[in-house]
Motif scaffolding. Sequence first.
Motif, PDB file in Angstrom:
ATOM      1  N   PRO A  60       0.850  -1.201   0.000  1.00  0.00           N
ATOM      2  CA  PRO A  60       0.000   0.000   0.000  1.00  0.00           C
ATOM      3  C   PRO A  60       0.886   1.253   0.000  1.00  0.00           C
ATOM      4  O   PRO A  60       2.089   1.174   0.304  1.00  0.00           O
ATOM      5  N   PRO A  61       0.324   2.414  -0.322  1.00  0.00           N
ATOM      6  CA  PRO A  61       1.126   3.648  -0.342  1.00  0.00           C
ATOM      7  C   PRO A  61       1.858   3.849   0.983  1.00  0.00           C
ATOM      8  O   PRO A  61       1.309   3.578   2.060  1.00  0.00           O
ATOM      9  N   TRP A  62       3.095   4.345   0.895  1.00  0.00           N
ATOM     10  CA  TRP A  62       3.911   4.479   2.100  1.00  0.00           C
ATOM     11  C   TRP A  62       3.246   5.369   3.142  1.00  0.00           C
ATOM     12  O   TRP A  62       3.362   5.122   4.342  1.00  0.00           O
ATOM     13  N   GLN A  63       2.503   6.396   2.700  1.00  0.00           N
ATOM     14  CA  GLN A  63       1.845   7.289   3.648  1.00  0.00           C
ATOM     15  C   GLN A  63       0.805   6.539   4.482  1.00  0.00           C
ATOM     16  O   GLN A  63       0.661   6.778   5.682  1.00  0.00           O
ATOM     17  N   THR A  64       0.105   5.621   3.844  1.00  0.00           N
ATOM     18  CA  THR A  64      -0.898   4.817   4.536  1.00  0.00           C
ATOM     19  C   THR A  64      -0.223   3.896   5.549  1.00  0.00           C
ATOM     20  O   THR A  64      -0.649   3.800   6.705  1.00  0.00           O
ATOM     21  N   VAL A  65       0.825   3.227   5.119  1.00  0.00           N
ATOM     22  CA  VAL A  65       1.556   2.309   5.999  1.00  0.00           C
ATOM     23  C   VAL A  65       2.118   3.076   7.188  1.00  0.00           C
ATOM     24  O   VAL A  65       1.966   2.656   8.348  1.00  0.00           O
ATOM     25  N   TYR A  66       2.757   4.203   6.933  1.00  0.00           N
ATOM     26  CA  TYR A  66       3.351   4.982   8.014  1.00  0.00           C
ATOM     27  C   TYR A  66       2.284   5.500   8.973  1.00  0.00           C
ATOM     28  O   TYR A  66       2.491   5.501  10.190  1.00  0.00           O
ATOM     29  N   THR A  67       1.129   5.913   8.465  1.00  0.00           N
ATOM     30  CA  THR A  67       0.054   6.405   9.329  1.00  0.00           C
ATOM     31  C   THR A  67      -0.417   5.312  10.282  1.00  0.00           C
ATOM     32  O   THR A  67      -0.608   5.568  11.474  1.00  0.00           O
ATOM     33  N   TYR A  68      -0.596   4.099   9.779  1.00  0.00           N
ATOM     34  CA  TYR A  68      -0.972   2.991  10.661  1.00  0.00           C
ATOM     35  C   TYR A  68       0.116   2.754  11.706  1.00  0.00           C
ATOM     36  O   TYR A  68      -0.169   2.595  12.895  1.00  0.00           O
ATOM     37  N   PHE A  69       1.370   2.718  11.272  1.00  0.00           N
ATOM     38  CA  PHE A  69       2.483   2.502  12.196  1.00  0.00           C
ATOM     39  C   PHE A  69       2.505   3.588  13.269  1.00  0.00           C
ATOM     40  O   PHE A  69       2.596   3.289  14.463  1.00  0.00           O
ATOM     41  N   ARG A  70       2.399   4.847  12.864  1.00  0.00           N
ATOM     42  CA  ARG A  70       2.427   5.975  13.801  1.00  0.00           C
ATOM     43  C   ARG A  70       1.250   5.912  14.772  1.00  0.00           C
ATOM     44  O   ARG A  70       1.425   6.056  15.984  1.00  0.00           O
ATOM     45  N   ASN A  71       0.055   5.670  14.258  1.00  0.00           N
ATOM     46  CA  ASN A  71      -1.122   5.591  15.129  1.00  0.00           C
ATOM     47  C   ASN A  71      -1.004   4.440  16.122  1.00  0.00           C
ATOM     48  O   ASN A  71      -1.371   4.591  17.297  1.00  0.00           O
ATOM     49  N   TRP A  72      -0.507   3.294  15.663  1.00  0.00           N
ATOM     50  CA  TRP A  72      -0.360   2.159  16.564  1.00  0.00           C
ATOM     51  C   TRP A  72       0.722   2.415  17.602  1.00  0.00           C
ATOM     52  O   TRP A  72       0.640   1.926  18.717  1.00  0.00           O
ATOM     53  N   ARG A  73       1.752   3.182  17.254  1.00  0.00           N
ATOM     54  CA  ARG A  73       2.764   3.556  18.249  1.00  0.00           C
ATOM     55  C   ARG A  73       2.144   4.474  19.304  1.00  0.00           C
ATOM     56  O   ARG A  73       2.404   4.316  20.490  1.00  0.00           O
ATOM     57  N   GLN A  74       1.340   5.402  18.858  1.00  0.00           N
ATOM     58  CA  GLN A  74       0.741   6.367  19.784  1.00  0.00           C
ATOM     59  C   GLN A  74      -0.305   5.739  20.692  1.00  0.00           C
ATOM     60  O   GLN A  74      -0.432   6.128  21.852  1.00  0.00           O
ATOM     61  N   ASP A  75      -1.066   4.753  20.191  1.00  0.00           N
ATOM     62  CA  ASP A  75      -2.115   4.174  21.030  1.00  0.00           C
ATOM     63  C   ASP A  75      -1.647   2.930  21.789  1.00  0.00           C
ATOM     64  O   ASP A  75      -2.432   2.315  22.514  1.00  0.00           O
ATOM     65  N   GLY A  76      -0.381   2.558  21.635  1.00  0.00           N
ATOM     66  CA  GLY A  76       0.163   1.433  22.398  1.00  0.00           C
ATOM     67  C   GLY A  76       0.036   0.074  21.733  1.00  0.00           C
ATOM     68  O   GLY A  76       0.491  -0.924  22.292  1.00  0.00           O
ATOM     69  N   THR A  77      -0.562   0.021  20.546  1.00  0.00           N
ATOM     70  CA  THR A  77      -0.671  -1.254  19.834  1.00  0.00           C
ATOM     71  C   THR A  77       0.714  -1.761  19.449  1.00  0.00           C
ATOM     72  O   THR A  77       1.025  -2.928  19.593  1.00  0.00           O
ATOM     73  N   TRP A  78       1.534  -0.855  18.948  1.00  0.00           N
ATOM     74  CA  TRP A  78       2.876  -1.187  18.471  1.00  0.00           C
ATOM     75  C   TRP A  78       3.867  -0.563  19.435  1.00  0.00           C
ATOM     76  O   TRP A  78       4.029   0.631  19.486  1.00  0.00           O
ATOM     77  N   ILE A  79       4.527  -1.387  20.217  1.00  0.00           N
ATOM     78  CA  ILE A  79       5.461  -0.848  21.224  1.00  0.00           C
ATOM     79  C   ILE A  79       6.871  -1.022  20.740  1.00  0.00           C
ATOM     80  O   ILE A  79       7.259  -1.966  20.186  1.00  0.00           O
TER      81      ILE A  79
END
Length: 79
Positions: A60-79
């Motif tokens: 998928p577009p890098w912006q989409t991938v990065y947004t998911y990664f960033r959001n998951w980092r911020q909400d604690g999904t991705w530590i």
Amino acid sequence: MSKVYSSNLTREQWELIEHLIPAAKTGGRKREVDIWCILNAIFYVLTQGCTWRNLPGDFPPWQTVYTYFRNWRQDGTWI
């Protein structure tokens, strides 16, 4: 996604972690991307050491991938 990368999750691995991924938010647009592809793209960046902008075009577009990664980092999904 058309290519197979060594960093890709197998379907069996995906089934083990799928329940850990937050559901799409209610009230918004339907999720248009496959979260399995998003995770494969994140794992590609992490294992290959490339920048988000250098993700191969079959992800998928890098912006989409990065947004998911960033959001998951911020909400604690991705530590």
